[in-house]
Design a protein around this motif. Structure first.
Motif, PDB file in Angstrom:
ATOM      1  N   HIS A 113     -49.863  21.949  -0.211  1.00 56.95           N
ATOM      2  CA  HIS A 113     -49.037  20.871   0.343  1.00 56.95           C
ATOM      3  C   HIS A 113     -47.575  21.277   0.254  1.00 56.95           C
ATOM      4  O   HIS A 113     -47.170  21.912  -0.720  1.00 56.95           O
ATOM      5  CB  HIS A 113     -49.227  19.581  -0.457  1.00 56.95           C
ATOM      6  N   ASP A 114     -46.806  20.912   1.267  1.00 61.91           N
ATOM      7  CA  ASP A 114     -45.362  21.129   1.192  1.00 61.91           C
ATOM      8  C   ASP A 114     -44.760  19.933   0.478  1.00 61.91           C
ATOM      9  O   ASP A 114     -44.920  18.801   0.914  1.00 61.91           O
ATOM     10  CB  ASP A 114     -44.761  21.270   2.593  1.00 61.91           C
ATOM     11  N   ILE A 115     -44.104  20.208  -0.625  1.00 64.72           N
ATOM     12  CA  ILE A 115     -43.578  19.121  -1.449  1.00 64.72           C
ATOM     13  C   ILE A 115     -42.060  19.223  -1.482  1.00 64.72           C
ATOM     14  O   ILE A 115     -41.515  20.268  -1.861  1.00 64.72           O
ATOM     15  CB  ILE A 115     -44.153  19.228  -2.883  1.00 64.72           C
TER      16      ILE A 115
ATOM     17  N   LEU B 127     -38.620  17.242  -2.916  1.00 60.08           N
ATOM     18  CA  LEU B 127     -38.129  16.178  -3.786  1.00 60.08           C
ATOM     19  C   LEU B 127     -36.725  16.524  -4.265  1.00 60.08           C
ATOM     20  O   LEU B 127     -36.272  17.661  -4.093  1.00 60.08           O
ATOM     21  CB  LEU B 127     -39.080  15.927  -4.954  1.00 60.08           C
TER      22      LEU B 127
ATOM     23  N   THR C  94     -37.806  22.300  -2.616  1.00 65.84           N
ATOM     24  CA  THR C  94     -39.106  22.299  -1.940  1.00 65.84           C
ATOM     25  C   THR C  94     -40.019  23.305  -2.628  1.00 65.84           C
ATOM     26  O   THR C  94     -39.557  24.272  -3.242  1.00 65.84           O
ATOM     27  CB  THR C  94     -38.987  22.706  -0.460  1.00 65.84           C
TER      28      THR C  94
ATOM     29  N   ARG D 241     -44.438  24.816  -2.342  1.00 63.26           N
ATOM     30  CA  ARG D 241     -45.753  24.718  -1.739  1.00 63.26           C
ATOM     31  C   ARG D 241     -46.758  24.807  -2.869  1.00 63.26           C
ATOM     32  O   ARG D 241     -46.773  25.791  -3.616  1.00 63.26           O
ATOM     33  CB  ARG D 241     -45.933  25.915  -0.798  1.00 63.26           C
TER      34      ARG D 241
ATOM     35  N   ALA E  56     -52.581  19.974  -4.373  1.00 63.66           N
ATOM     36  CA  ALA E  56     -52.394  18.563  -4.753  1.00 63.66           C
ATOM     37  C   ALA E  56     -52.555  18.366  -6.245  1.00 63.66           C
ATOM     38  O   ALA E  56     -51.992  17.446  -6.826  1.00 63.66           O
ATOM     39  CB  ALA E  56     -53.387  17.690  -3.995  1.00 63.66           C
TER      40      ALA E  56
ATOM     41  N   ALA F 124     -47.351  16.241  -8.459  1.00 65.96           N
ATOM     42  CA  ALA F 124     -46.100  16.538  -7.751  1.00 65.96           C
ATOM     43  C   ALA F 124     -46.136  15.920  -6.356  1.00 65.96           C
ATOM     44  O   ALA F 124     -45.117  15.415  -5.870  1.00 65.96           O
ATOM     45  CB  ALA F 124     -45.896  18.050  -7.673  1.00 65.96           C
ATOM     46  N   VAL F 125     -47.313  15.913  -5.699  1.00 67.13           N
ATOM     47  CA  VAL F 125     -47.398  15.317  -4.356  1.00 67.13           C
ATOM     48  C   VAL F 125     -47.038  13.829  -4.379  1.00 67.13           C
ATOM     49  O   VAL F 125     -46.494  13.311  -3.413  1.00 67.13           O
ATOM     50  CB  VAL F 125     -48.807  15.481  -3.723  1.00 67.13           C
ATOM     51  N   THR F 126     -47.348  13.147  -5.471  1.00 65.23           N
ATOM     52  CA  THR F 126     -47.008  11.716  -5.571  1.00 65.23           C
ATOM     53  C   THR F 126     -45.496  11.550  -5.732  1.00 65.23           C
ATOM     54  O   THR F 126     -44.918  10.575  -5.262  1.00 65.23           O
ATOM     55  CB  THR F 126     -47.736  11.057  -6.765  1.00 65.23           C
TER      56      THR F 126
ATOM     57  N   ALA G 296     -43.256  13.438  -4.410  1.00 65.90           N
ATOM     58  CA  ALA G 296     -42.528  13.930  -3.229  1.00 65.90           C
ATOM     59  C   ALA G 296     -41.681  12.806  -2.641  1.00 65.90           C
ATOM     60  O   ALA G 296     -42.122  11.664  -2.557  1.00 65.90           O
ATOM     61  CB  ALA G 296     -43.514  14.449  -2.190  1.00 65.90           C
TER      62      ALA G 296
END
Ligand code: FAD
Ligand code: FES
Ligand code: FES
Lengths: 170, 291
Positions: A6-8, A10, A18, A20, A23, A68-70, A72
């Motif tokens: 996923h591209d993250i 924040l 950023t 990668r 999840a 980390a995806v959450t 973002a």
């Protein structure tokens, strides 16, 4: 299972970052491994020790219990982001140094983030509020007495800084 | 340890979330993650997919009305705890939330997630059971309202089927002339309790006890609710009520406490919460009468 990256994106300590990552990457690991911010420590990875505590949109949270995806799109502040841009330690950091609020320092990043948020919300905490505020952070070294002293001292330093700033702008 | 791999969905709407959940029966809902992520980190759970509801619009409601408090799936413990309005309508929310983990955990953990996790040692399921609350459950097939006594089926076993999402929970208001109290004993402040109790006591104008009820956590597989009105009698004999409770609880032993110790705690906590709840009811009566 082949993991889809996923591209993250924040904001960490005011800087757009950023990475990668899959999840299942914990925010604690994204900070440490992908972004190289090793100030955030990892102890138990199940929410008990508190040393991975960072600020998420200003509120202290366990980075080991957050993907980390959450995170973002949100703003994260780590221990590296507590000092002023010129490197001057924050009142909380100065207080911990002054009062010997650390020995080995492993728990310190979590305490600093937790206490920073605590004093922002409660600038003049009672003894009970201090104890409750840091009750979720474990320290194997200090016996906590000097950490409690540091919190009180940090409240004084922050108040003095605030007063100085008020004068400066008056 | 690190979590096992899973597919990740971050829906923006409830419909989208329900569709993803319907399509994958072994997907799990991710709310605050304060119970689920430790399980994943320790590899005690390995769901095929996680449906992260943190971006779903409309789930962060906290609606306080005279008849009760509706708590949406994204209302965090900390927010509910801080709401003076919610605390005024149903004080047990605040009283119990103070005992849920530590402040930092409460910044992320959700009230509905705690109900959905259905830990027998958790505070909020006991509160929902005591006040006769409900959980609003949605799936692609429709919506239903589940009463607390039907929602907690077993330890970590809520009445949620694959495809279900708990949208909100409703905690009815504390009735007039009623006081409430919560107490628990834990090894360390912030830990799950060895045993805990919540109680409500109602008085009539002549200060007779018209209702005395308590709910227990940590002493049974699901929240245990006992009506102690008869045992306490109109004069509020809390020692008699405690003795009555001791005969009805069958706690289990584990590494934290023996069964006998848990039973002992249950008796002590019963008297404590009933007395405190009665004092609350008395204050309420005096206030209503303006004296
Ligand atoms: C150190 C520590 C101490 C703790 N101490 C306590 C304590 O003393 N008392 C206590 O009660 N809790 C305690 N907790 C747990 C905490 O309260 C959790 O926040 C809570 O149990 C779960 O809420 P959550 O939003 O974090 O849910 P998650 O961890 O995201 O989910 C938990 C479970 O519920 C399901 N779920 C969550 N939301 C929904 C929904 N809307 N619909 C359907 N299913 C859903 C998930 O799929 C998962 O199975 C502690 C946690 C930690 C880390
Ligand atoms: S590493 Fe996150 S709480 Fe211990
Ligand atoms: S200073 Fe060593 S753990 Fe706290």
């Amino acid at each position: 299972m082949l993991e889809e990256p996923h591209d993250i994106a924040l904001t960490v300590n005011g800087v757009h970052r950023t990475a990668r990552a899959p999840a299942r990457r914990l925010l604690s690991d994204l900070l440490r491994h992908d972004l190289g911010l090793t100030g955030t420590h990892v102890g138990c990875e199940h929410g008990v020790c508190g040393c991975c505590t960072v600020l998420l949109d200003g509120d202290p949270v366990r980075s080991c219990l957050l993907f980390a995806v959450t995170a973002a799109g949100h703003e994260v502040t780590t221990v590296e982001g507590l000092a002023a841009p010129d490197g001057t330690p924050s009142p909380v950091q100065r207080a911990f140094r002054e009062c010997h609020g650390l020995q080995c320092g492993f728990c310190t990043p979590g305490f600093l983030c937790t206490v920073t948020a605590l004093l922002r919300e409660t600038p003049r905490p009672t003894e009970d509020q201090v104890l409750e505020g840091i009750s979720g952070n474990l320290c194997r070294c200090t016996g906590y007495q000097n950490i409690v002293k540091s919190v009180r001292r940090a409240a004084e330093l922050a108040a003095a800084d605030g007063a100085a700033t008020d004068e400066g702008t008056a | 340890m690190k979590p096992p791999p899973f597919r990740y969905h971050a829906p923006r709407t409830l419909e989208e979330a329900l569709d993803v959940l319907a399509a994958d029966p072994s997907a799990k809902v991710l709310a605050g993650g304060q119970s689920l992520v430790p399980l994943l980190n320790m590899r005690l759970a390995a769901p095929s997919a996680l449906v992260d509801i943190n971006r779903v619009a409309g789930l962060d409601v906290l609606r306080v009305r005279d008849d009760g408090v509706r708590v949406g799936a994204l209302a965090r413990h900390a927010r509910v705890e801080r709401s003076a309005e919610a605390g005024a309508v149903q004080p047990l929310l605040r009283l119990a939330l103070r005992h849920v983990a530590h402040p930092v955990i409460r910044n992320r953990g959700t009230v509905v997630g705690s109900l959905a996790h259905a830990d027998p040692a958790a505070e909020l399921p006991a509160v929902l059971a005591l006040v006769g609350g409900t959980v609003e459950v949605a799936s692609a097939a429709g919506r239903r309202t589940v009463r607390a006594d039907a929602f907690f089926r077993g330890p970590l076993e809520p009445a949620l089927e694959p495809g279900d999402l708990a949208v909100s929970a409703f905690f009815p208001a504390l009735p007039p002339r009623t006081g409430a109290a919560f107490a628990e004993t834990s090894r360390r402040h912030g830990d799950y309790a060895l045993a805990g109790a919540a109680a409500t006591v109602a008085l009539d104008r002549d200060l007779r006890v018209t209702s005395a009820r308590a709910a227990y956590l940590g002493v049974a597989a699901t929240p245990l609710v006992l009506d102690l009105t008869g045992a306490a009698g109109p004069a509020g004999d809390w020692a008699a009520a405690s003795a009555h409770v001791l005969e009805r609880v069958e706690p289990e032993a584990d590494i934290h406490a023996s069964a006998d110790y848990r039973r002992h705690l249950t008796g002590v906590l019963t008297a404590r919460v009933l007395r405190a709840a009665a004092a609350g009811a008395l204050r309420d009566l005096r206030k209503a009468e303006g004296c």
